[in-house]
Design a protein around this motif. Structure first.
Motif, mmCIF file in Angstrom:
data_model
loop_
_atom_site.group_PDB
_atom_site.id
_atom_site.type_symbol
_atom_site.label_atom_id
_atom_site.label_comp_id
_atom_site.label_asym_id
_atom_site.label_seq_id
_atom_site.Cartn_x
_atom_site.Cartn_y
_atom_site.Cartn_z
ATOM 1 N N GLY A 166 30.003 8.143 82.198
ATOM 2 C CA GLY A 166 31.413 7.915 82.477
ATOM 3 C C GLY A 166 31.606 8.055 83.981
ATOM 4 O O GLY A 166 30.951 8.887 84.618
ATOM 5 N N GLU A 185 33.885 4.267 80.871
ATOM 6 C CA GLU A 185 32.620 4.689 80.264
ATOM 7 C C GLU A 185 31.538 3.641 80.516
ATOM 8 O O GLU A 185 31.724 2.460 80.214
ATOM 9 C CB GLU A 185 32.814 4.914 78.752
ATOM 10 C CG GLU A 185 31.583 5.395 78.000
ATOM 11 C CD GLU A 185 31.119 6.799 78.380
ATOM 12 O OE1 GLU A 185 31.885 7.541 79.016
ATOM 13 O OE2 GLU A 185 29.978 7.147 78.057
ATOM 14 N N THR A 226 35.736 9.539 76.875
ATOM 15 C CA THR A 226 36.201 9.003 78.161
ATOM 16 C C THR A 226 37.478 8.166 78.001
ATOM 17 O O THR A 226 38.368 8.219 78.847
ATOM 18 C CB THR A 226 35.083 8.150 78.802
ATOM 19 O OG1 THR A 226 33.935 8.991 78.946
ATOM 20 C CG2 THR A 226 35.469 7.616 80.170
#
Ligand code: G1P
Length: 272
Positions: A166, A185, A226
């Protein structure tokens, strides 16, 4: 406040070593890798560690259960250092929830929603060890200075490695703190907004858990933590602590696991 450790993964990169033994139980110098992470969680403001386990990985739970007969036998034989070590592992305050399907990190974290009970929580990914236990308190201090905002640890990585992680976008507020404006991500190198990669230590607001309730699969067909972090930025501030890569030890591949063993063994030998 709870510290969550996702541990339901298959450990495929370590097969066949992980065929009958969870990756988290592999030895790092003198104790299983996951014990470092549990101890780090309990050295923070967390009062309990919640391991998000799979039902097949019972040895993790056995490791953190008391073993009074073994302790008594070791004491009878005069092996008090071993007895103390066994007792210590069995006394760590750990509980478990289960992730029955491998639907992604975001899904794993949401499996512990009831445990966090609407409070902020830590997430500690087990692939990295922070043996000096200093990262979470540093993150907590940043959160306290910003009205309880979420804080995540990030690490500068070479540009060609960004697509393994991420990655954050944002702006520096001091030498080692950024205010985050978005997260993505595993971006392609050309799409990465910075070279600051999400490292695996998070201090998150309860709103993140609420957003995970309705999160949909994205990157890699998985429900990504994320994405929930990026979504919460519409409503709340979030900060990043830029860590020194030397503060964290990767155990995610055989090569990095061997290297971590070497470095930590040498440190222990030198009494550091
Ligand atoms: C996860 C996270 C990613 C983070 C990484 C750190 O990815 O989704 O944002 O950078 O851990 O190791 P994974 O390694 O599970 O693919």
């Amino acid at each position: 406040m709870k510290a969550l450790i996702p541990a339901a993964g298959l450990g495929s990169r370590f097969l066949p070593a992980t065929k009958a033994q969870p990756k988290e139980m592999l030895l790092v110098v003198d104790k299983p890798a996951i014990q470092y992470v549990v101890e780090e969680g309990l050295a923070s403001a967390a009062d309990e560690v919640v391991i998000i386990n799979s039902r097949e990985k019972k040895s993790i739970e056995e490791h953190f259960s008391p073993a009074p007969e073994l302790v008594a036998m070791l004491r009878e034989r005069g092996k008090s250092a071993y007895a103390d070590a066994v007792e210590h592992a069995g006394n760590l305050n750990v509980s478990y929830v289960y992730q029955d399907e491998p639907l992604g990190l975001g899904h794993a974290i949401y499996c512990a929603a009831e445990k966090t009970a609407g409070e902020p929580f830590y997430v500690l990914l087990g692939d990295v060890l922070v043996p000096d236990n200093k990262m979470l308190p540093a993150m907590q201090a940043i959160s306290d200075a910003h009205n309880g905002a979420s804080v995540i640890a990030v690490m500068p990585v070479p540009e060609e490695e960004v697509s393994r992680f991420g990655v954050i976008a944002g702006a520096a507020v001091s030498d080692d703190v950024w205010k985050i404006s978005s997260l993505v991500e595993k971006p392609a190198v050309e799409d990465a907004p910075s070279n600051l990669a999400v490292f695996g230590r998070y201090l998150l607001s309860p709103r993140v858990m609420e957003l995970l309730a309705n999160a949909k699969p994205t990157t890699g067909g998985e429900i990504q933590l994320t994405d929930a972090l990026d979504a919460v930025l519409q409503e709340e501030e979030m900060y990043a602590l830029i860590i020194d890569p030397a503060d964290g030890f990767d155990t995610g591949t055989i090569e990095s696991w061997l290297e971590t063993n070497n470095v930590l063994y040498q440190r222990q030998k030198d009494g550091k």
